[in-house]
Design a protein around this motif. Sequence first.
Motif, PDB file in Angstrom:
ATOM      1  N   SER A  84       7.311   4.267   3.487  1.00  0.00           N
ATOM      2  CA  SER A  84       8.261   3.831   4.516  1.00  0.00           C
ATOM      3  C   SER A  84       9.526   3.284   3.890  1.00  0.00           C
ATOM      4  O   SER A  84      10.639   3.561   4.349  1.00  0.00           O
ATOM      5  N   LEU A  85       9.393   2.497   2.847  1.00  0.00           N
ATOM      6  CA  LEU A  85      10.569   1.936   2.172  1.00  0.00           C
ATOM      7  C   LEU A  85      11.396   3.016   1.489  1.00  0.00           C
ATOM      8  O   LEU A  85      12.624   2.966   1.493  1.00  0.00           O
ATOM      9  N   GLN A  86      10.727   4.016   0.928  1.00  0.00           N
ATOM     10  CA  GLN A  86      11.460   5.101   0.279  1.00  0.00           C
ATOM     11  C   GLN A  86      12.267   5.909   1.289  1.00  0.00           C
ATOM     12  O   GLN A  86      13.357   6.377   0.976  1.00  0.00           O
ATOM     13  N   ARG A  87      11.760   6.058   2.511  1.00  0.00           N
ATOM     14  CA  ARG A  87      12.513   6.780   3.543  1.00  0.00           C
ATOM     15  C   ARG A  87      13.764   6.005   3.953  1.00  0.00           C
ATOM     16  O   ARG A  87      14.757   6.589   4.364  1.00  0.00           O
ATOM     17  N   LEU A  88      13.717   4.673   3.850  1.00  0.00           N
ATOM     18  CA  LEU A  88      14.869   3.847   4.217  1.00  0.00           C
ATOM     19  C   LEU A  88      15.947   3.815   3.142  1.00  0.00           C
ATOM     20  O   LEU A  88      17.109   3.548   3.438  1.00  0.00           O
ATOM     21  N   ALA A  89      15.567   4.069   1.889  1.00  0.00           N
ATOM     22  CA  ALA A  89      16.510   3.967   0.777  1.00  0.00           C
ATOM     23  C   ALA A  89      17.528   5.094   0.849  1.00  0.00           C
ATOM     24  O   ALA A  89      17.213   6.240   1.136  1.00  0.00           O
ATOM     25  N   VAL A  90      18.787   4.749   0.605  1.00  0.00           N
ATOM     26  CA  VAL A  90      19.861   5.742   0.561  1.00  0.00           C
ATOM     27  C   VAL A  90      19.977   6.203  -0.879  1.00  0.00           C
ATOM     28  O   VAL A  90      20.174   5.388  -1.782  1.00  0.00           O
ATOM     29  N   PRO A  91      19.864   7.504  -1.132  1.00  0.00           N
ATOM     30  CA  PRO A  91      19.944   7.968  -2.513  1.00  0.00           C
ATOM     31  C   PRO A  91      21.343   7.716  -3.084  1.00  0.00           C
ATOM     32  O   PRO A  91      22.349   7.897  -2.396  1.00  0.00           O
ATOM     33  N   ALA A  92      21.387   7.292  -4.322  1.00  0.00           N
ATOM     34  CA  ALA A  92      22.672   7.035  -4.988  1.00  0.00           C
ATOM     35  C   ALA A  92      23.330   8.354  -5.331  1.00  0.00           C
ATOM     36  O   ALA A  92      22.671   9.308  -5.732  1.00  0.00           O
ATOM     37  N   ARG A  93      24.648   8.421  -5.149  1.00  0.00           N
ATOM     38  CA  ARG A  93      25.388   9.632  -5.492  1.00  0.00           C
ATOM     39  C   ARG A  93      25.625   9.665  -6.991  1.00  0.00           C
ATOM     40  O   ARG A  93      25.962   8.661  -7.596  1.00  0.00           O
ATOM     41  N   THR A  94      25.444  10.823  -7.570  1.00  0.00           N
ATOM     42  CA  THR A  94      25.695  10.971  -8.992  1.00  0.00           C
ATOM     43  C   THR A  94      27.176  11.175  -9.221  1.00  0.00           C
ATOM     44  O   THR A  94      27.949  11.423  -8.287  1.00  0.00           O
ATOM     45  N   VAL A  95      27.617  11.106 -10.466  1.00  0.00           N
ATOM     46  CA  VAL A  95      29.030  11.296 -10.805  1.00  0.00           C
ATOM     47  C   VAL A  95      29.472  12.691 -10.421  1.00  0.00           C
ATOM     48  O   VAL A  95      30.555  12.886  -9.868  1.00  0.00           O
TER      49      VAL A  95
ATOM     50  N   ASP B 203       0.844  -1.178   0.000  1.00  0.00           N
ATOM     51  CA  ASP B 203       0.000   0.000   0.000  1.00  0.00           C
ATOM     52  C   ASP B 203       0.893   1.246   0.000  1.00  0.00           C
ATOM     53  O   ASP B 203       2.109   1.168   0.105  1.00  0.00           O
ATOM     54  N   ASP B 204       0.270   2.418  -0.112  1.00  0.00           N
ATOM     55  CA  ASP B 204       1.033   3.673  -0.217  1.00  0.00           C
ATOM     56  C   ASP B 204       1.888   3.923   1.016  1.00  0.00           C
ATOM     57  O   ASP B 204       2.992   4.451   0.920  1.00  0.00           O
ATOM     58  N   ARG B 205       1.387   3.549   2.193  1.00  0.00           N
ATOM     59  CA  ARG B 205       2.152   3.758   3.424  1.00  0.00           C
ATOM     60  C   ARG B 205       3.419   2.917   3.443  1.00  0.00           C
ATOM     61  O   ARG B 205       4.487   3.382   3.850  1.00  0.00           O
ATOM     62  N   THR B 206       3.314   1.678   2.978  1.00  0.00           N
ATOM     63  CA  THR B 206       4.479   0.799   2.934  1.00  0.00           C
ATOM     64  C   THR B 206       5.510   1.334   1.953  1.00  0.00           C
ATOM     65  O   THR B 206       6.708   1.353   2.247  1.00  0.00           O
TER      66      THR B 206
END
Length: 95
Positions: A68-79, A62-65
Amino acid sequence: MLVLSRRVGERLVIGDDIVVTVIEVRSDGVRLGIDAPREVRVHRAEVLEAVRAANVEAVAADDRTVASLQRLAVPARTVSESAAADPSGTPPANR
């Protein structure tokens, strides 16, 4: 669908290598023995359906899940961010 009448001990052959034998007949059901090669999967339909339903439920998010998962993800660093962090331009493995 093929419908057959069989008595205890009688067999049904499917293809060249699958044999279904009537083991016992009771008032509440029939016991069958199935002799098939190991590579042939044999499942009770209700169990297979329950597993499929559980798998569908397990992957449903669901949208809440998702949030929550997006908050846990570490954004990838760009070049460009990596270059700004290390002006020498040397890759991390070579430093």
